[in-house]
Design a protein around this motif. Structure first.
Motif, PDB file in Angstrom:
ATOM      1  N   VAL A  94      83.298  76.589   7.153  1.00 42.38           N
ATOM      2  CA  VAL A  94      82.512  76.582   8.377  1.00 42.38           C
ATOM      3  C   VAL A  94      81.025  76.553   8.028  1.00 42.38           C
ATOM      4  N   VAL A  95      80.281  75.708   8.722  1.00 42.06           N
ATOM      5  CA  VAL A  95      78.824  75.698   8.594  1.00 42.06           C
ATOM      6  C   VAL A  95      78.301  76.903   9.383  1.00 42.06           C
ATOM      7  N   LEU A 103      82.187  71.707  10.303  1.00 41.23           N
ATOM      8  CA  LEU A 103      82.874  72.060   9.072  1.00 41.23           C
ATOM      9  C   LEU A 103      82.435  71.110   7.964  1.00 41.23           C
ATOM     10  N   LYS A 104      82.529  71.601   6.748  1.00 36.48           N
ATOM     11  CA  LYS A 104      82.333  70.774   5.555  1.00 36.48           C
ATOM     12  C   LYS A 104      83.691  70.715   4.874  1.00 36.48           C
ATOM     13  N   VAL A 105      84.211  69.505   4.699  1.00 31.46           N
ATOM     14  CA  VAL A 105      85.556  69.331   4.157  1.00 31.46           C
ATOM     15  C   VAL A 105      85.465  68.725   2.762  1.00 31.46           C
ATOM     16  N   ARG A 106      86.254  69.297   1.856  1.00 29.85           N
ATOM     17  CA  ARG A 106      86.309  68.806   0.480  1.00 29.85           C
ATOM     18  C   ARG A 106      87.773  68.725   0.071  1.00 29.85           C
ATOM     19  N   PHE A 107      88.164  67.592  -0.455  1.00 33.56           N
ATOM     20  CA  PHE A 107      89.539  67.398  -0.896  1.00 33.56           C
ATOM     21  C   PHE A 107      89.645  67.603  -2.393  1.00 33.56           C
ATOM     22  N   ASN A 122      81.015  65.791   6.292  1.00 32.07           N
ATOM     23  CA  ASN A 122      80.809  66.422   7.590  1.00 32.07           C
ATOM     24  C   ASN A 122      82.014  66.185   8.482  1.00 32.07           C
ATOM     25  N   TYR A 123      82.452  67.227   9.133  1.00 35.14           N
ATOM     26  CA  TYR A 123      83.596  67.196  10.032  1.00 35.14           C
ATOM     27  C   TYR A 123      83.154  67.981  11.256  1.00 35.14           C
TER      28      TYR A 123
END
Length: 192
Positions: A94-95, A103-107, A122-123
């Motif tokens: 969560v930002v 949200l910041k998403v990282r795979f 960025n999500y």
């Protein structure tokens, strides 16, 4: 939604350039005020998306979100490809001060392990109905857009309303691909 990244060196360079372009634009992008991540958790079906290279060949895509102890979400994206199923797992953080709407998403892949902050995308939740049945996700550069729902099919009037909201926010909705149009035709029967 993201799927596994090719391991070619060129792919890493391209990804870095794409992610750096997602950092913002000149136009502000409003999100919803607040998201209850417990209610948001669960499986969402992709109804439509702006085409992305990392989803090439994917259809019947889903995103499943699971709350984590650190306040973020575990992300599990699945899709079907002609050669079989594809799964990508990641994490959304969560930002701060965003009401959980950014949200910041990282795979989890080699690139994100090498450069974790650069590999975040960025999500932003830009539309979410009060019953948590439909959601629209975008990002400030207007290059990513997903329309998701709790059911694999969405009534046309609801889809059109979500489409219009995204159009008003400056997204190129004429480029959206609907899941129903991504499913390949059944293979012809083999004669013999």
């Amino acid at each position: 939604m993201r799927f596994p990244i090719p391991r070619a060196a060129v792919g890493g360079v391209v990804l870095a350039l794409l992610l750096s372009a997602c950092g913002g634009g000149d136009r502000p992008l409003a999100t919803v005020d607040r998201v209850d991540l417990q209610r948001y958790a669960g499986t969402w079906y992709e109804i439509a998306r702006l085409p992305q290279w990392f989803q090439r060949g994917c259809y019947n895509s889903t995103a499943t979100y699971q709350p984590m102890d650190n306040g973020g979400l575990k992300v599990i994206n699945r899709c079907q490809r002609e050669d079989g199923p594809s799964v990508a797992e990641g994490e959304a953080r969560v930002v701060p001060d965003s009401g959980n709407a950014k949200l910041k998403v990282r795979f989890d892949n080699w690139f994100s392990r090498l450069l974790p902050r650069i590999a975040e995308g960025n999500y932003w939740i830009i539309a979410l109905d009060k019953d948590y049945r439909t959601v629209v996700i975008g990002e400030p550069g207007r290059e990513y857009l997903w329309i998701l729902a709790r059911d694999p099919r969405l009534p046309e009037d609801q889809y059109q309303a979500l489409l219009e909201g995204a159009r008003e926010k400056g997204f190129p909705v004429d480029e959206l691909k609907r899941n129903r149009d991504l499913v390949p035709a059944s293979p012809a029967p083999v004669e013999g």
